[in-house]
Scaffold this motif. Structure first.
Motif, PDB file in Angstrom:
ATOM      1  N   GLN A  20      31.355 -26.153   1.516  1.00  0.00           N
ATOM      2  CA  GLN A  20      32.083 -25.851   2.743  1.00  0.00           C
ATOM      3  C   GLN A  20      32.568 -27.122   3.408  1.00  0.00           C
ATOM      4  O   GLN A  20      32.227 -28.230   3.021  1.00  0.00           O
ATOM      5  CB  GLN A  20      31.157 -25.090   3.699  1.00  0.00           C
ATOM      6  N   ASP A  21      33.386 -26.947   4.420  1.00  0.00           N
ATOM      7  CA  ASP A  21      33.838 -28.069   5.234  1.00  0.00           C
ATOM      8  C   ASP A  21      32.613 -28.781   5.784  1.00  0.00           C
ATOM      9  O   ASP A  21      31.807 -28.179   6.484  1.00  0.00           O
ATOM     10  CB  ASP A  21      34.696 -27.530   6.384  1.00  0.00           C
ATOM     11  N   ILE A  68      28.234 -41.743  -2.508  1.00  0.00           N
ATOM     12  CA  ILE A  68      27.261 -41.291  -3.493  1.00  0.00           C
ATOM     13  C   ILE A  68      26.820 -42.458  -4.385  1.00  0.00           C
ATOM     14  O   ILE A  68      27.521 -43.466  -4.491  1.00  0.00           O
ATOM     15  CB  ILE A  68      27.839 -40.161  -4.364  1.00  0.00           C
ATOM     16  N   PRO A  69      25.666 -42.342  -5.037  1.00  0.00           N
ATOM     17  CA  PRO A  69      25.259 -43.360  -6.008  1.00  0.00           C
ATOM     18  C   PRO A  69      26.334 -43.548  -7.081  1.00  0.00           C
ATOM     19  O   PRO A  69      26.989 -42.598  -7.495  1.00  0.00           O
ATOM     20  CB  PRO A  69      23.974 -42.766  -6.610  1.00  0.00           C
ATOM     21  N   SER A  70      26.520 -44.786  -7.490  1.00  0.00           N
ATOM     22  CA  SER A  70      27.504 -45.241  -8.484  1.00  0.00           C
ATOM     23  C   SER A  70      28.884 -45.483  -7.883  1.00  0.00           C
ATOM     24  O   SER A  70      29.718 -46.172  -8.487  1.00  0.00           O
ATOM     25  CB  SER A  70      27.644 -44.276  -9.671  1.00  0.00           C
ATOM     26  N   TYR A 255      32.655 -31.756  -3.511  1.00  0.00           N
ATOM     27  CA  TYR A 255      31.836 -31.984  -4.704  1.00  0.00           C
ATOM     28  C   TYR A 255      30.769 -33.049  -4.426  1.00  0.00           C
ATOM     29  O   TYR A 255      29.610 -32.928  -4.863  1.00  0.00           O
ATOM     30  CB  TYR A 255      32.709 -32.435  -5.872  1.00  0.00           C
ATOM     31  N   LYS A 256      31.143 -34.106  -3.723  1.00  0.00           N
ATOM     32  CA  LYS A 256      30.201 -35.188  -3.424  1.00  0.00           C
ATOM     33  C   LYS A 256      29.061 -34.701  -2.522  1.00  0.00           C
ATOM     34  O   LYS A 256      27.899 -35.070  -2.712  1.00  0.00           O
ATOM     35  CB  LYS A 256      30.947 -36.360  -2.766  1.00  0.00           C
ATOM     36  N   ILE A 257      29.404 -33.857  -1.554  1.00  0.00           N
ATOM     37  CA  ILE A 257      28.373 -33.316  -0.665  1.00  0.00           C
ATOM     38  C   ILE A 257      27.404 -32.443  -1.452  1.00  0.00           C
ATOM     39  O   ILE A 257      26.179 -32.541  -1.284  1.00  0.00           O
ATOM     40  CB  ILE A 257      29.028 -32.533   0.484  1.00  0.00           C
TER      41      ILE A 257
END
Length: 292
Positions: A20-21, A68-70, A255-257
């Motif tokens: 979601q947002d 995010i990691p990386s 996607y990152k969340i």
């Protein structure tokens, strides 16, 4: 943000799919996690020693800026308090600090309230001094829980511990890891064929993230904060590619969340493959139009 605004330290939460947002998603405390996840975490805590912790500077960002990691990111730091944070990170904390989201919380009171979310330990990879401030390149290393807020002035500082995925079966992950790496290499190769305007740098983030995830030696990092290879790789897919629209960037953000919320490596790998293959189709279509 007013200095008197209360800060809530909240654990990352499981989230439904589709994402979601981020500005509207509720923050769930640990007690609201699904029973299976609570049970797994309690068993692991009972069998394992307490996680290591570090006292580190904390740099806040808006909800739309989850790291995010990386992932790599370039920051221009120029305010006096953030220059002081940078000096502590460089000279006292082995080039590390924490990137986190300071998310406004809407409740029934009229007072401002903020939730500390999506903490990511970062390592400073390079620094360039400017006439005003400094330009620094950072890379995400590991998700962290911010368990204790120690200071708010002149900058945030707190106690953090690593947040890792649940234990996994290496055999089950093998084929998905191979598939993701193959897809990421194919996407990078396609991007290198794409013509972009001179003022738009060609995106090579996915290759850099893959190379970082494949590293075998992390001498410059605290070993306790380094995720295993499958977990590192499972984050590497979620990178920008050339020519993304605003809608596609929002999809990436979601996607990152979800990746930050999940504690399931296999789930994150499968979603990463889906995301990369979508981008392969997008770049292939642009190449076809470009070659007409």
């Amino acid at each position: 943000m007013a200095a008197s605004a209360p800060i809530r330290l909240l654990s990352p939460s499981s989230s439904p799919w589709p994402p979601q947002d981020p500005s509207r998603r509720p923050v769930l405390p640990l007690q609201a996690w699904p029973a299976r996840h609570r049970h797994l975490r309690s068993v692991r805590c009972a069998l394992s020693p307490p996680p290591p912790s570090l006292d580190l500077p904390l740099l806040p960002f808006q909800p739309a800026e989850v790291l995010i990691p990386s992932e790599s990111k370039t920051l221009h730091l120029y305010e006096a308090r953030y220059i002081a944070l940078l000096e502590e990170a460089l000279y006292k904390r082995k080039n590390t600090f924490v990137h986190f989201v300071l998310d406004p919380v809407v409740d029934s009171t009229t007072k401002a309230s903020f939730a500390v979310r999506y903490g990511c330990l970062v390592h400073i990879e390079s620094i360039q001094k400017l006439e005003i401030g400094a330009l620094i390149s950072i890379r995400g290393v590991c998700r962290v829980n911010i368990s204790n807020l120690l200071d708010m002035e002149p900058y945030f500082r707190g106690t953090v511990s690593p947040m890792m995925d649940e234990p996994y079966e290496a055999i089950e992950l093998g084929t998905r890891i191979s598939k993701l790496k193959e897809s990421m290499c194919n996407l990078h190769s396609l991007q290198m064929k794409l013509k972009v305007p001179e003022d738009e740098p060609l995106q090579t983030n996915i290759r850099a993230s893959l190379l970082w995830s494949e590293k075998e030696i992390f001498e410059e990092y605290n070993e306790s904060f380094i995720p295993g290879h499958p977990e590192r790789l499972s984050f590497a897919a979620y990178q920008t590619v050339s020519g993304m629209s605003d809608e596609e960037l929002l999809t990436l953000q979601n996607y990152k969340i979800q990746a930050m919320d999940s504690i399931d490596t296999l789930e994150r790998l499968n979603n990463g493959i889906k995301f990369v293959e979508h981008n392969i189709g997008m770049i292939a279509a642009r190449l076809a139009i470009q070659n007409i």
